[in-house]
Design a protein around this motif. Sequence first.
Motif, short mmCIF file in Angstrom:
data_model
loop_
_atom_site.label_atom_id
_atom_site.label_comp_id
_atom_site.label_asym_id
_atom_site.label_seq_id
_atom_site.Cartn_x
_atom_site.Cartn_y
_atom_site.Cartn_z
N ASN A 190 -4.13 -39.01 -4.89
CA ASN A 190 -4.92 -38.16 -4.01
C ASN A 190 -4.43 -36.72 -4.08
OD1 ASN A 190 -6.11 -40.57 -2.61
ND2 ASN A 190 -3.99 -40.82 -1.97
N ALA A 191 -5.23 -35.81 -3.50
CA ALA A 191 -4.76 -34.45 -3.23
C ALA A 191 -4.34 -34.40 -1.77
CB ALA A 191 -5.86 -33.44 -3.51
N ILE A 192 -3.13 -33.91 -1.50
CA ILE A 192 -2.56 -33.91 -0.16
C ILE A 192 -2.35 -32.47 0.29
CG2 ILE A 192 -0.68 -34.72 1.30
CD1 ILE A 192 -2.18 -36.99 0.01
N PHE A 193 -2.73 -32.18 1.54
CA PHE A 193 -2.58 -30.84 2.12
C PHE A 193 -2.03 -30.95 3.53
CE2 PHE A 193 -6.15 -30.96 -0.79
CZ PHE A 193 -6.00 -29.84 -1.58
N PHE A 194 -1.23 -29.95 3.93
CA PHE A 194 -0.84 -29.79 5.31
C PHE A 194 -1.71 -28.69 5.90
CE2 PHE A 194 3.74 -31.18 4.17
CZ PHE A 194 3.35 -32.52 4.20
N VAL A 195 -2.32 -28.97 7.03
CA VAL A 195 -3.26 -28.03 7.64
C VAL A 195 -2.73 -27.64 9.02
CG1 VAL A 195 -5.64 -27.68 8.41
CG2 VAL A 195 -5.17 -29.15 6.44
N SER A 196 -2.65 -26.34 9.28
CA SER A 196 -2.16 -25.87 10.58
C SER A 196 -2.87 -24.58 10.95
CB SER A 196 -0.64 -25.64 10.53
OG SER A 196 -0.31 -24.65 9.56
N CYS A 197 -2.64 -24.17 12.20
CA CYS A 197 -3.16 -22.89 12.69
C CYS A 197 -2.02 -22.23 13.45
CB CYS A 197 -4.38 -23.12 13.58
SG CYS A 197 -5.23 -21.59 14.05
N PRO A 198 -1.09 -21.60 12.73
CA PRO A 198 0.17 -21.13 13.33
C PRO A 198 0.01 -20.13 14.47
CG PRO A 198 0.26 -21.07 10.93
CD PRO A 198 -1.16 -21.32 11.30
N THR A 199 -1.07 -19.36 14.47
CA THR A 199 -1.20 -18.29 15.46
C THR A 199 -1.83 -18.75 16.77
OG1 THR A 199 -3.34 -17.63 14.54
CG2 THR A 199 -1.38 -16.53 13.67
N VAL A 200 -2.28 -20.00 16.84
CA VAL A 200 -2.86 -20.53 18.07
C VAL A 200 -1.95 -21.62 18.62
CG1 VAL A 200 -4.87 -21.64 19.15
CG2 VAL A 200 -5.19 -20.02 17.26
N ALA A 201 -1.52 -21.46 19.86
CA ALA A 201 -0.54 -22.37 20.45
C ALA A 201 -1.09 -23.79 20.60
CB ALA A 201 -0.10 -21.84 21.82
#
Length: 445
Positions: free
Chosen positions: A107-118
């Motif tokens: 598979n293709a694996i990704f980490f997804v985040s939104c660092p600027t929103v608490a």
Amino acid sequence: MCGMIADVAAVSPSPLMSSSSSLRSLVLNPSKSSSVSLSQPKVTIEVDFVDGLTNAKAKLYARSYKSSDFARDLLAILVALRVPGWHKTQVTPELLSIRKVSGALTNAIFFVSCPTVALVPTLLLRIYGPSSGSLISRSHELRMLHILSSRCHFGPRVYGTFTNGRIEEYFESVTLVPSDLRDRKTSQWIASRMAELHSVDISVVEGPLTVSSLEGKSWEIGVKKNVKAWMPTAREVLGHHSVSEATHRTLNIDRFYELWVRYLRWLSHVEKVEGASRRVFAHNDTQYGNILRLTSPLRQDAPEHHQIVVVDFEYAAPNPVAFDIANHFHEWTADYQSSTPHLLDPSRYPTMEERQNFYRAYLAHSRSIDTCTFSVPMLHSEVSQLERQVRVWSPASHGMWTVWGIVQAQDSLERGELEPEFDYLAYATCRMEGFIRELSELGVQ
């Protein structure tokens, strides 16, 4: 092999770039649809329920992960699936951090985040590889993952699926590297965690035994089932016009299958004479990239070895204890981030002392699970027996991944890639050589 999560520290967020790749807007059943309004045109995604999970009828294209459209479409999927913490209006595609994890093969694996929103949790995004459908029953896998996480407390929670992938819980952790497997304490922890997984009641995950699934008085084991199921596709792949005559000679699939059948007959005889390795629910892919070390415990009262978490249960199935351990030992010989990731180095196989360290931890933890006591002489006898069983099941690991490698080569062959990112046919060749070598060492003629 397969589906690795590796070398996380080396991956940095990728800048968003424009691309023509986009998700089709679906408004087929408004009563069951979720929609999200973004800074770009509204994307409405229909959702339904498959295998007990919310499923978004939408597709993502791993090769376009750096594009702004990919970020937009991904966010639409997360909102449609109602992933906890991702409904906040402050979250926009431009704020997403999408980090590709190097080394993923199935598979293709990704980490997804939104660092600027608490308080927006990091997620793991898995996009299925194009050839994986020939290897894995996704329906069975999802049901198994749900049971393992909810009832047996193994593996990540699955938040939902989409047409060609899924969204999973992310663990704050570091992925092991090859040298970690040689650390005495880490190896003991891996053995203990394997023993815990092997204590899971197979019928809880697989359902009750039926006459058609019986292998004598035991379960139909995964390694035999996989080779049998994958062989037709492997033959088709090797029949591709771009496969050279030299590759055909090296990966002589007819000769392989003849040896495989002969080996299985030999195995059956050995187990009747010496006793069979216990059938368990096994992971079957405990290579270093599928093993995480938590940076903070999930529970404060957790035992020390629970800082090790094994992920990627795509190939999990009933198998002998000895197969799962033998397969893990072969993964000591791999380095999937090297300049030749498709080659295994037999000199890196664990020494007798390293194997015994693993066996003792495994057996001690198995006994603690069964609330049994055992003496030192009994432990010595069981270590010797386990070593022999691992030895006789070792070629089965090489055989299974030989066929797997051939099937995995299908996509790169059809694309006409002369230098694929990972040379699956060369990997299959390496495994084939190991299979034949070990049969010769065991005297299987």
